[in-house]
Design a protein around this motif. Structure first.
Motif, PDB file in Angstrom:
ATOM      1  N   ALA A 174       4.089  72.313  21.430  1.00  0.00           N
ATOM      2  CA  ALA A 174       2.522  72.776  20.907  1.00  0.00           C
ATOM      3  C   ALA A 174       1.390  71.942  21.355  1.00  0.00           C
ATOM      4  O   ALA A 174       1.925  70.589  21.671  1.00  0.00           O
ATOM      5  CB  ALA A 174       2.739  72.808  19.433  1.00  0.00           C
ATOM      6  N   VAL A 175       0.386  72.358  21.642  1.00  0.00           N
ATOM      7  CA  VAL A 175      -0.665  71.555  21.863  1.00  0.00           C
ATOM      8  C   VAL A 175      -0.655  70.399  20.982  1.00  0.00           C
ATOM      9  O   VAL A 175      -1.216  69.160  21.597  1.00  0.00           O
ATOM     10  CB  VAL A 175      -2.256  72.600  22.014  1.00  0.00           C
ATOM     11  N   SER A 176      -0.641  70.532  19.672  1.00  0.00           N
ATOM     12  CA  SER A 176      -0.860  69.524  18.850  1.00  0.00           C
ATOM     13  C   SER A 176       0.283  68.476  19.007  1.00  0.00           C
ATOM     14  O   SER A 176      -0.025  66.819  18.962  1.00  0.00           O
ATOM     15  CB  SER A 176      -0.584  69.877  17.522  1.00  0.00           C
ATOM     16  N   ASP A 177       1.414  68.735  19.339  1.00  0.00           N
ATOM     17  CA  ASP A 177       2.508  67.944  19.664  1.00  0.00           C
ATOM     18  C   ASP A 177       2.390  67.012  21.000  1.00  0.00           C
ATOM     19  O   ASP A 177       2.326  65.760  21.126  1.00  0.00           O
ATOM     20  CB  ASP A 177       3.866  68.604  19.963  1.00  0.00           C
ATOM     21  N   CYS A 178       1.604  67.632  22.029  1.00  0.00           N
ATOM     22  CA  CYS A 178       1.053  67.043  23.454  1.00  0.00           C
ATOM     23  C   CYS A 178       0.328  66.057  23.122  1.00  0.00           C
ATOM     24  O   CYS A 178       0.194  64.966  23.508  1.00  0.00           O
ATOM     25  CB  CYS A 178       0.600  68.076  24.361  1.00  0.00           C
ATOM     26  N   LEU A 179      -0.917  66.453  22.009  1.00  0.00           N
ATOM     27  CA  LEU A 179      -1.865  65.673  21.879  1.00  0.00           C
ATOM     28  C   LEU A 179      -1.415  64.047  21.184  1.00  0.00           C
ATOM     29  O   LEU A 179      -1.879  63.015  21.370  1.00  0.00           O
ATOM     30  CB  LEU A 179      -3.024  66.244  21.148  1.00  0.00           C
ATOM     31  N   ASP A 180      -0.489  64.551  20.149  1.00  0.00           N
ATOM     32  CA  ASP A 180       0.266  63.303  19.282  1.00  0.00           C
ATOM     33  C   ASP A 180       0.694  62.338  20.409  1.00  0.00           C
ATOM     34  O   ASP A 180       0.752  61.234  20.037  1.00  0.00           O
ATOM     35  CB  ASP A 180       1.412  63.987  18.442  1.00  0.00           C
ATOM     36  N   VAL A 181       1.466  62.972  21.466  1.00  0.00           N
ATOM     37  CA  VAL A 181       2.141  61.964  22.244  1.00  0.00           C
ATOM     38  C   VAL A 181       1.011  61.316  23.285  1.00  0.00           C
ATOM     39  O   VAL A 181       1.331  59.896  23.346  1.00  0.00           O
ATOM     40  CB  VAL A 181       3.290  62.723  23.320  1.00  0.00           C
ATOM     41  N   LEU A 182       0.129  62.096  23.866  1.00  0.00           N
ATOM     42  CA  LEU A 182      -0.636  61.102  24.579  1.00  0.00           C
ATOM     43  C   LEU A 182      -1.628  60.424  23.817  1.00  0.00           C
ATOM     44  O   LEU A 182      -1.979  59.091  24.464  1.00  0.00           O
ATOM     45  CB  LEU A 182      -1.570  62.232  25.379  1.00  0.00           C
ATOM     46  N   ASN A 183      -1.945  60.545  22.599  1.00  0.00           N
ATOM     47  CA  ASN A 183      -3.097  59.890  21.767  1.00  0.00           C
ATOM     48  C   ASN A 183      -2.372  58.776  21.144  1.00  0.00           C
ATOM     49  O   ASN A 183      -3.096  57.878  20.769  1.00  0.00           O
ATOM     50  CB  ASN A 183      -3.847  60.768  20.738  1.00  0.00           C
ATOM     51  N   LYS A 184      -1.190  58.871  20.781  1.00  0.00           N
ATOM     52  CA  LYS A 184      -0.468  57.956  19.868  1.00  0.00           C
ATOM     53  C   LYS A 184       0.856  57.476  20.201  1.00  0.00           C
ATOM     54  O   LYS A 184       1.370  56.130  19.837  1.00  0.00           O
ATOM     55  CB  LYS A 184      -0.146  58.540  18.431  1.00  0.00           C
ATOM     56  N   LYS A 185       1.399  57.726  21.270  1.00  0.00           N
ATOM     57  CA  LYS A 185       2.952  57.425  21.813  1.00  0.00           C
ATOM     58  C   LYS A 185       2.914  56.660  23.124  1.00  0.00           C
ATOM     59  O   LYS A 185       3.975  56.418  23.541  1.00  0.00           O
ATOM     60  CB  LYS A 185       3.949  58.520  21.670  1.00  0.00           C
ATOM     61  N   VAL A 186       1.770  56.637  23.522  1.00  0.00           N
ATOM     62  CA  VAL A 186       1.848  56.170  25.135  1.00  0.00           C
ATOM     63  C   VAL A 186       0.466  55.873  25.513  1.00  0.00           C
ATOM     64  O   VAL A 186      -0.473  56.154  24.898  1.00  0.00           O
ATOM     65  CB  VAL A 186       2.200  57.445  26.397  1.00  0.00           C
ATOM     66  N   TYR A 187       0.380  54.726  26.152  1.00  0.00           N
ATOM     67  CA  TYR A 187      -1.063  54.187  26.673  1.00  0.00           C
ATOM     68  C   TYR A 187      -0.895  53.623  27.960  1.00  0.00           C
ATOM     69  O   TYR A 187       0.271  53.444  28.704  1.00  0.00           O
ATOM     70  CB  TYR A 187      -1.557  53.168  25.619  1.00  0.00           C
ATOM     71  N   TYR A 188      -2.069  53.210  28.638  1.00  0.00           N
ATOM     72  CA  TYR A 188      -1.975  52.886  29.999  1.00  0.00           C
ATOM     73  C   TYR A 188      -2.783  51.734  30.486  1.00  0.00           C
ATOM     74  O   TYR A 188      -2.956  51.531  31.499  1.00  0.00           O
ATOM     75  CB  TYR A 188      -2.874  54.239  30.750  1.00  0.00           C
ATOM     76  N   THR A 189      -2.818  50.727  29.617  1.00  0.00           N
ATOM     77  CA  THR A 189      -3.413  49.471  30.016  1.00  0.00           C
ATOM     78  C   THR A 189      -2.469  48.563  30.489  1.00  0.00           C
ATOM     79  O   THR A 189      -1.402  48.501  29.646  1.00  0.00           O
ATOM     80  CB  THR A 189      -4.392  48.945  28.890  1.00  0.00           C
ATOM     81  N   LEU A 190      -2.691  47.685  31.385  1.00  0.00           N
ATOM     82  CA  LEU A 190      -1.734  46.466  31.715  1.00  0.00           C
ATOM     83  C   LEU A 190      -2.400  45.372  31.555  1.00  0.00           C
ATOM     84  O   LEU A 190      -2.830  44.621  32.573  1.00  0.00           O
ATOM     85  CB  LEU A 190      -1.230  46.769  33.412  1.00  0.00           C
ATOM     86  N   LYS A 191      -2.501  44.772  30.293  1.00  0.00           N
ATOM     87  CA  LYS A 191      -2.926  43.676  29.809  1.00  0.00           C
ATOM     88  C   LYS A 191      -2.076  42.617  29.902  1.00  0.00           C
ATOM     89  O   LYS A 191      -0.643  42.551  30.113  1.00  0.00           O
ATOM     90  CB  LYS A 191      -3.946  43.878  28.647  1.00  0.00           C
ATOM     91  N   GLU A 192      -2.582  41.506  29.068  1.00  0.00           N
ATOM     92  CA  GLU A 192      -1.502  40.201  28.899  1.00  0.00           C
ATOM     93  C   GLU A 192      -0.410  40.765  28.197  1.00  0.00           C
ATOM     94  O   GLU A 192       1.045  40.200  28.690  1.00  0.00           O
ATOM     95  CB  GLU A 192      -2.121  39.283  28.192  1.00  0.00           C
TER      96      GLU A 192
END
Length: 280
Positions: free
Chosen positions: A231-249
């Motif tokens: 579902a669209v809501s499941d996809c949004l949950d993954v992208l907004n809460k389960k993965v991120y894209y910064t490569l910091k310290e």
């Protein structure tokens, strides 16, 4: 943001001037690629499985690729990491999971897919260090039902893991296990480039592609849900809460810890330093 204007390309640009770039196609990497997919002329995006993207970079077919993090450690090529960007998980990801038929403590066989090397090494580290388990590993085709028919458990990554949770609730989220074990994020993928070819414009365009993807999360999820059992809501949950894209310290520390365990358990022959592209 007009992505073509930023890239300095025209909508009717011809393929001849495009530079080849390799990346896999999955929901969790979609925001990184969205600008590249929607722009014209700057790059020719080659979609392949993660392991093949590393091979293409190693063999010089592309000068830039989104590769499994373990391939950076195992690779002998002259690669630089694109700063600031990666695919990372801090806690549960829902997209890197070990599904099992019975009790996970009694595993004798585990089915794997050769195309997800970073997640395979993560699984082996956790089974060894957290569960003191040394099962037999079997490489099979990436069909969830067939994998669990052939073995006691199966490693599933990306869309396969996300979709299979609806029918099989027996699984361990491996990035959650990694975070509980180390207190650090798990970095699954890195943008890497040939040290002689990677340049400032490449780095700027990759950052712009991701910025464009961040603005279009709703569109990404709506399009993804049309062709996947989510579902669209499941996809949004993954992208907004389960993965991120910064490569910091913190992500770099997680990456180093992962490389240390990989070396300690014999999956790599050295612990690599992290060499980032730097502006001249």
């Amino acid at each position: 943001m007009d992505i073509n204007e930023f890239f300095g390309t025209k909508k009717d640009a011809q393929p001849a001037g495009q530079r080849p770039v390799a990346a896999s196609a999955s929901l969790t990497v979609a925001p990184l690629l969205y600008g590249l997919e929607k722009s014209s002329g700057a790059y020719r995006l080659i979609v392949d499985n993660p392991a093949a993207c590393s091979r293409r970079l190693k063999e010089g077919e592309v000068h830039l690729a989104l590769i499994p993090s373990i391939d950076y450690a195992q690779g002998k090529g002259s690669w630089l990491i694109v700063p600031d960007l990666c695919v990372a998980h801090s806690g549960a990801s829902k997209s890197i999971c070990l599904f099992f038929n019975e009790n996970v403590s009694r595993l004798r066989t585990v089915a794997l897919n050769k195309n997800t090397p970073s997640e395979e090494i993560l699984l082996k580290i956790l089974l060894n260090e957290r569960y003191q388990s040394l099962p037999e590993f079997i490489y099979t085709e990436s069909d969830p039902q067939k994998m669990l028919s052939a073995a006691d458990a199966a490693l599933m990554v990306g869309d396969a893991a996300l979709g299979f949770q609806n029918t099989n609730p027996h699984y361990i989220d491996l990035t959650e296990e990694w975070y509980d074990f180390t207190g650090l994020p798990f970095v699954a993928s890195l943008w890497c480039g040939n040290e002689l070819l990677l340049n400032l414009r490449d780095v700027e365009r990759l950052r712009a592609s991701f910025a464009f993807g961040q603005e279009q999360m709703q569109s990404i999820c709506e399009n993804w849900a049309k062709s996947h059992p989510l579902a669209v809501s499941d996809c949004l949950d993954v992208l907004n809460k389960k993965v991120y894209y910064t490569l910091k310290e913190e992500e770099q520390e997680g990456l180093k810890e992962y490389f240390r365990y990989a070396f300690y358990l014999g999956f790599t022959d050295h612990i690599p330093d992290l060499h980032f592209w730097q502006e001249p």
